[in-house]
Write a protein that holds these residues in place. Structure first.
Motif, PDB file in Angstrom:
ATOM      1  N   SER A  33       0.826  -1.204   0.000  1.00 43.83           N
ATOM      2  CA  SER A  33       0.000   0.000   0.000  1.00 43.83           C
ATOM      3  C   SER A  33       0.865   1.260   0.000  1.00 43.83           C
ATOM      4  O   SER A  33       0.597   2.214  -0.742  1.00 43.83           O
ATOM      5  CB  SER A  33      -0.913   0.001   1.220  1.00 43.83           C
ATOM      6  N   ILE A  34       1.906   1.268   0.817  1.00 42.58           N
ATOM      7  CA  ILE A  34       2.791   2.434   0.869  1.00 42.58           C
ATOM      8  C   ILE A  34       3.499   2.629  -0.466  1.00 42.58           C
ATOM      9  O   ILE A  34       3.635   3.758  -0.954  1.00 42.58           O
ATOM     10  CB  ILE A  34       3.811   2.280   2.021  1.00 42.58           C
ATOM     11  N   GLU A  35       3.942   1.537  -1.072  1.00 43.86           N
ATOM     12  CA  GLU A  35       4.612   1.643  -2.373  1.00 43.86           C
ATOM     13  C   GLU A  35       3.682   2.262  -3.409  1.00 43.86           C
ATOM     14  O   GLU A  35       4.082   3.158  -4.166  1.00 43.86           O
ATOM     15  CB  GLU A  35       5.070   0.262  -2.835  1.00 43.86           C
ATOM     16  N   ARG A  36       2.438   1.790  -3.452  1.00 44.26           N
ATOM     17  CA  ARG A  36       1.470   2.317  -4.433  1.00 44.26           C
ATOM     18  C   ARG A  36       1.186   3.794  -4.156  1.00 44.26           C
ATOM     19  O   ARG A  36       1.120   4.614  -5.065  1.00 44.26           O
ATOM     20  CB  ARG A  36       0.157   1.535  -4.354  1.00 44.26           C
ATOM     21  N   ARG A  37       0.989   4.094  -2.872  1.00 44.51           N
ATOM     22  CA  ARG A  37       0.691   5.481  -2.519  1.00 44.51           C
ATOM     23  C   ARG A  37       1.894   6.398  -2.767  1.00 44.51           C
ATOM     24  O   ARG A  37       1.724   7.569  -3.099  1.00 44.51           O
ATOM     25  CB  ARG A  37       0.232   5.564  -1.069  1.00 44.51           C
ATOM     26  N   ALA A  38       3.087   5.865  -2.622  1.00 48.81           N
ATOM     27  CA  ALA A  38       4.279   6.656  -2.911  1.00 48.81           C
ATOM     28  C   ALA A  38       4.337   7.024  -4.386  1.00 48.81           C
ATOM     29  O   ALA A  38       4.678   8.158  -4.749  1.00 48.81           O
ATOM     30  CB  ALA A  38       5.528   5.881  -2.506  1.00 48.81           C
ATOM     31  N   VAL A  39       3.999   6.086  -5.258  1.00 48.12           N
ATOM     32  CA  VAL A  39       3.968   6.372  -6.696  1.00 48.12           C
ATOM     33  C   VAL A  39       3.006   7.520  -6.981  1.00 48.12           C
ATOM     34  O   VAL A  39       3.331   8.482  -7.687  1.00 48.12           O
ATOM     35  CB  VAL A  39       3.560   5.119  -7.501  1.00 48.12           C
ATOM     36  N   GLU A  40       1.799   7.429  -6.430  1.00 47.15           N
ATOM     37  CA  GLU A  40       0.793   8.465  -6.678  1.00 47.15           C
ATOM     38  C   GLU A  40       1.194   9.798  -6.051  1.00 47.15           C
ATOM     39  O   GLU A  40       0.926  10.864  -6.616  1.00 47.15           O
ATOM     40  CB  GLU A  40      -0.568   8.011  -6.141  1.00 47.15           C
ATOM     41  N   ALA A  41       1.852   9.744  -4.886  1.00 48.36           N
ATOM     42  CA  ALA A  41       2.299  10.988  -4.246  1.00 48.36           C
ATOM     43  C   ALA A  41       3.351  11.685  -5.095  1.00 48.36           C
ATOM     44  O   ALA A  41       3.371  12.925  -5.179  1.00 48.36           O
ATOM     45  CB  ALA A  41       2.848  10.688  -2.853  1.00 48.36           C
ATOM     46  N   VAL A  42       4.231  10.930  -5.713  1.00 46.44           N
ATOM     47  CA  VAL A  42       5.253  11.522  -6.583  1.00 46.44           C
ATOM     48  C   VAL A  42       4.600  12.224  -7.768  1.00 46.44           C
ATOM     49  O   VAL A  42       4.934  13.371  -8.104  1.00 46.44           O
ATOM     50  CB  VAL A  42       6.247  10.444  -7.057  1.00 46.44           C
ATOM     51  N   ILE A  43       3.671  11.554  -8.408  1.00 48.01           N
ATOM     52  CA  ILE A  43       3.007  12.134  -9.580  1.00 48.01           C
ATOM     53  C   ILE A  43       2.197  13.368  -9.179  1.00 48.01           C
ATOM     54  O   ILE A  43       2.271  14.422  -9.823  1.00 48.01           O
ATOM     55  CB  ILE A  43       2.123  11.078 -10.262  1.00 48.01           C
ATOM     56  N   TRP A  44       1.430  13.247  -8.104  1.00 41.32           N
ATOM     57  CA  TRP A  44       0.620  14.387  -7.631  1.00 41.32           C
ATOM     58  C   TRP A  44       1.491  15.546  -7.177  1.00 41.32           C
ATOM     59  O   TRP A  44       1.222  16.713  -7.478  1.00 41.32           O
ATOM     60  CB  TRP A  44      -0.274  13.908  -6.484  1.00 41.32           C
ATOM     61  N   GLY A  45       2.557  15.248  -6.432  1.00 40.53           N
ATOM     62  CA  GLY A  45       3.367  16.306  -5.828  1.00 40.53           C
ATOM     63  C   GLY A  45       4.455  16.869  -6.712  1.00 40.53           C
ATOM     64  O   GLY A  45       5.170  17.798  -6.284  1.00 40.53           O
ATOM     65  N   PRO A 266       9.901   8.737   8.873  1.00 40.72           N
ATOM     66  CA  PRO A 266       9.403   7.410   8.486  1.00 40.72           C
ATOM     67  C   PRO A 266      10.240   6.288   9.089  1.00 40.72           C
ATOM     68  O   PRO A 266      11.444   6.434   9.308  1.00 40.72           O
ATOM     69  CB  PRO A 266       9.522   7.429   6.964  1.00 40.72           C
ATOM     70  N   SER A 267       9.594   5.164   9.348  1.00 41.27           N
ATOM     71  CA  SER A 267      10.281   3.992   9.862  1.00 41.27           C
ATOM     72  C   SER A 267      11.166   3.392   8.779  1.00 41.27           C
ATOM     73  O   SER A 267      11.062   3.751   7.600  1.00 41.27           O
ATOM     74  CB  SER A 267       9.265   2.956  10.325  1.00 41.27           C
ATOM     75  N   ALA A 268      12.006   2.444   9.178  1.00 41.88           N
ATOM     76  CA  ALA A 268      12.883   1.787   8.203  1.00 41.88           C
ATOM     77  C   ALA A 268      12.071   1.084   7.124  1.00 41.88           C
ATOM     78  O   ALA A 268      12.413   1.126   5.937  1.00 41.88           O
ATOM     79  CB  ALA A 268      13.800   0.801   8.923  1.00 41.88           C
ATOM     80  N   ALA A 269      10.971   0.430   7.529  1.00 40.10           N
ATOM     81  CA  ALA A 269      10.129  -0.271   6.557  1.00 40.10           C
ATOM     82  C   ALA A 269       9.479   0.717   5.592  1.00 40.10           C
ATOM     83  O   ALA A 269       9.386   0.469   4.381  1.00 40.10           O
ATOM     84  CB  ALA A 269       9.066  -1.089   7.281  1.00 40.10           C
ATOM     85  N   THR A 270       9.018   1.863   6.131  1.00 36.04           N
ATOM     86  CA  THR A 270       8.409   2.876   5.272  1.00 36.04           C
ATOM     87  C   THR A 270       9.438   3.456   4.303  1.00 36.04           C
ATOM     88  O   THR A 270       9.149   3.672   3.129  1.00 36.04           O
ATOM     89  CB  THR A 270       7.781   3.994   6.113  1.00 36.04           C
ATOM     90  N   LYS A 271      10.643   3.708   4.779  1.00 36.17           N
ATOM     91  CA  LYS A 271      11.704   4.218   3.907  1.00 36.17           C
ATOM     92  C   LYS A 271      11.963   3.269   2.746  1.00 36.17           C
ATOM     93  O   LYS A 271      12.147   3.691   1.606  1.00 36.17           O
ATOM     94  CB  LYS A 271      12.992   4.427   4.701  1.00 36.17           C
ATOM     95  N   GLN A 272      11.963   1.980   3.042  1.00 31.01           N
ATOM     96  CA  GLN A 272      12.180   0.998   1.993  1.00 31.01           C
ATOM     97  C   GLN A 272      11.049   1.034   0.972  1.00 31.01           C
ATOM     98  O   GLN A 272      11.282   0.983  -0.238  1.00 31.01           O
ATOM     99  CB  GLN A 272      12.293  -0.408   2.597  1.00 31.01           C
ATOM    100  N   ALA A 273       9.818   1.143   1.454  1.00 31.01           N
ATOM    101  CA  ALA A 273       8.667   1.210   0.547  1.00 31.01           C
ATOM    102  C   ALA A 273       8.689   2.488  -0.275  1.00 31.01           C
ATOM    103  O   ALA A 273       8.352   2.481  -1.471  1.00 31.01           O
ATOM    104  CB  ALA A 273       7.371   1.117   1.357  1.00 31.01           C
ATOM    105  N   LEU A 274       9.076   3.600   0.325  1.00 27.32           N
ATOM    106  CA  LEU A 274       9.179   4.863  -0.400  1.00 27.32           C
ATOM    107  C   LEU A 274      10.226   4.770  -1.501  1.00 27.32           C
ATOM    108  O   LEU A 274      10.033   5.278  -2.613  1.00 27.32           O
ATOM    109  CB  LEU A 274       9.523   5.998   0.561  1.00 27.32           C
ATOM    110  N   ALA A 275      11.347   4.125  -1.196  1.00 28.96           N
ATOM    111  CA  ALA A 275      12.408   3.971  -2.198  1.00 28.96           C
ATOM    112  C   ALA A 275      11.916   3.143  -3.380  1.00 28.96           C
ATOM    113  O   ALA A 275      12.190   3.464  -4.544  1.00 28.96           O
ATOM    114  CB  ALA A 275      13.631   3.323  -1.567  1.00 28.96           C
ATOM    115  N   THR A 276      11.174   2.082  -3.087  1.00 28.51           N
ATOM    116  CA  THR A 276      10.613   1.264  -4.168  1.00 28.51           C
ATOM    117  C   THR A 276       9.601   2.059  -4.974  1.00 28.51           C
ATOM    118  O   THR A 276       9.589   2.017  -6.206  1.00 28.51           O
ATOM    119  CB  THR A 276       9.945   0.006  -3.575  1.00 28.51           C
ATOM    120  N   GLY A 277       8.757   2.815  -4.273  1.00 19.42           N
ATOM    121  CA  GLY A 277       7.724   3.586  -4.946  1.00 19.42           C
ATOM    122  C   GLY A 277       8.284   4.650  -5.859  1.00 19.42           C
ATOM    123  O   GLY A 277       7.808   4.835  -6.986  1.00 19.42           O
ATOM    124  N   ILE A 278       9.302   5.368  -5.397  1.00 21.14           N
ATOM    125  CA  ILE A 278       9.797   6.459  -6.240  1.00 21.14           C
ATOM    126  C   ILE A 278      10.555   5.919  -7.447  1.00 21.14           C
ATOM    127  O   ILE A 278      10.527   6.521  -8.526  1.00 21.14           O
ATOM    128  CB  ILE A 278      10.654   7.454  -5.439  1.00 21.14           C
TER     129      ILE A 278
END
Length: 477
Positions: A33-45, A266-278
């Protein structure tokens, strides 16, 4: 009645299928979920982060400050690593903030000493107004008054009042060049310094405007597809009000660790998901860009500068009830910056990422563009080569463009102009040559300042760029 029979093997496979599928664990679902939301946050932001990258470069690498002016004291070269800038004008940028009250952008009239094209935008790079000959002041100059969100007082007389829905924003002021010779460059800079920025509260006796020259600074605002992207996005969320149309993103960003009034940790897990998402967002945007924008001329590889739905939405202040082209906006601000209110009036741009044969431009090869005579402009045209990956000026080359306001450019007998793009100048073509990096792909942007109706009626057409060799230079099909 004929009965439908399932073969025993197939039936066994169907029965066994649920056992093969494993339900993801809760932490895996959260990660996805975080990975998907990170993708959309990048495009939106993207447009706001694009803005903040430029602002932070000014604040961290120059002496410039908000409500002052940073400028480049010569035509732009590769040290300016903003997205697809124009090397054939003198750039002035004024980042403003209205948290302490309205801000005045006091612009000079066009006269024998100079002229300008300018665009004023908010944090989301939504155009508030264009200025200059084909802007709101019609070349007479004027006092543009930026009003903060929720401003209730009546704007004083004598100002061109612009209501913004964000506190921050900036103006890009291009002081036009008659030529690239040193005298004309100096004249263009002197003219640009007639521009003033000051608080409305001090309008009766404005303090001197501070100008900071960034010409020797490596000013890099290319998009960073790494964790820092979300730090820039958090800075925007903390400093700016939520727009009504964007409230659906509040919880989306909260799940990424971005929440108004709270530190971004962000937590370590969130950072990892953000990196994948971006990384996925970068791949997605690159694929959309490579697929190409709509052609401007039928059958051509010269395209519109941005998705048409974005141009339409921006002109309508993103107020259309059934349209909000976030995907198109994210794509556009991944390769360019600034918003233009009247794209077809003061300026127009064409982009080419493929040659006549539909192939990407290779910096190690030689290409020719023939600009037909009688270009449909009242001011000038230019063509610039950019790094295909970063969308900034190609690093370590001594010239990025050629333009009709350059006295060096040679014309053909019929008034057309042949321009060449290659790592080395073709023999005898140095004055019409734009250097490329043989190790990098590139892309082209053709600018038309004060375009005329012949362009939009397609009475004049820019041909595609063709690959040539030393044997075919000088030969046209």
């Amino acid at each position: 009645m004929k009965q439908f029979m399932i073969p025993a093997v197939a039936f066994a496979a169907v029965i066994a299928q649920p056992a093969l599928a494993q339900t993801p664990a809760p932490d895996q679902l959260t990660q996805r979920s975080i990975e998907r939301r990170a993708v959309e946050a990048v495009i939106w932001g993207m447009p706001a982060v694009n803005y903040d990258l430029m602002l932070q470069e000014m604040l961290s690498k120059t002496d410039g400050k908000v409500n002052q002016v940073v400028y480049w004291g010569r035509p732009l070269d590769w040290h300016n690593q903003t997205l697809t800038p124009n090397p054939d004008a003198i750039y002035f940028m004024a980042f403003f903030n209205t948290k302490d009250g309205p801000v005045v952008l006091d612009l000079p009239p066009g006269d024998t000493d100079g002229s300008f094209n300018a665009n004023i935008v908010n944090v989301w790079q939504m155009p508030l107004e264009d200025a200059g000959l084909l802007g709101a002041d019609k070349g007479k100059g004027g006092k543009y008054l930026i009003l903060p969100p929720g401003y209730a007082d009546k704007a004083p007389d004598g100002y061109i009042a612009l209501q913004s829905d964000t506190f921050g924003g900036y103006m890009l002021f291009r002081s036009n060049l008659k030529s690239h010779n040193s005298a004309d460059v100096a004249r263009s800079i002197e003219y640009g310094k007639r521009f003033k920025v000051y608080p409305l509260a001090q309008a009766s006796s404005p303090p001197p405007t501070v100008f900071t020259d960034a010409k020797d600074v490596t000013f890099d605002s290319t998009i960073r597809y790494d964790a820092s992207f979300f730090e820039h996005l958090d800075r925007i969320v903390q400093s700016e009000p939520w727009l009504q149309r964007d409230r659906a993103m509040i919880d989306q960003l909260k799940s990424l660790g971005i929440e108004k009034g709270k530190p971004f940790a962000p937590s370590a897990a969130t950072k990892q998901a953000l990196a994948t998402g971006i990384r996925e967002a970068q791949t997605l945007l690159a694929a959309r860009y490579d697929a190409g924008l709509p052609p401007f001329f039928e059958g051509s590889h010269w395209t519109y500068p941005a998705p048409p739905e974005l141009v339409q939405a921006a002109a309508a202040d993103f107020a259309e009830p059934n349209a909000y082209p976030v995907d198109a906006r994210g794509l556009a601000y991944s390769y360019a910056y600034i918003g233009i209110k009247r794209l077809r009036a003061g300026q127009f741009y064409l982009i080419s990422i493929k040659d006549k044969d539909g192939e990407s431009y290779d910096g190690g090869k030689t290409y020719r563009l023939t600009v037909p005579p009688d270009a449909p402009v009242q001011q000038y045209w230019s063509v610039t080569a950019y790094d295909r990956q970063t969308h900034a000026l190609i690093k370590n080359v001594n010239r990025a463009s050629r333009a009709s306001n350059s006295a060096e450019v040679q014309k053909n007998a019929n008034g057309s102009v042949d321009l060449y793009f290659s790592p080395k100048a073709p023999a005898g073509k140095e004055s019409n040559w734009v250097p490329t990096d043989p190790a990098r792909k590139f892309e082209l942007m053709f600018r038309l300042y004060a375009p005329t109706k012949a362009l939009f009626e397609k009475a004049w057409k820019l041909p595609d760029v063709e690959q040539v060799t030393s044997e075919t230079i000088g030969v046209r099909q």
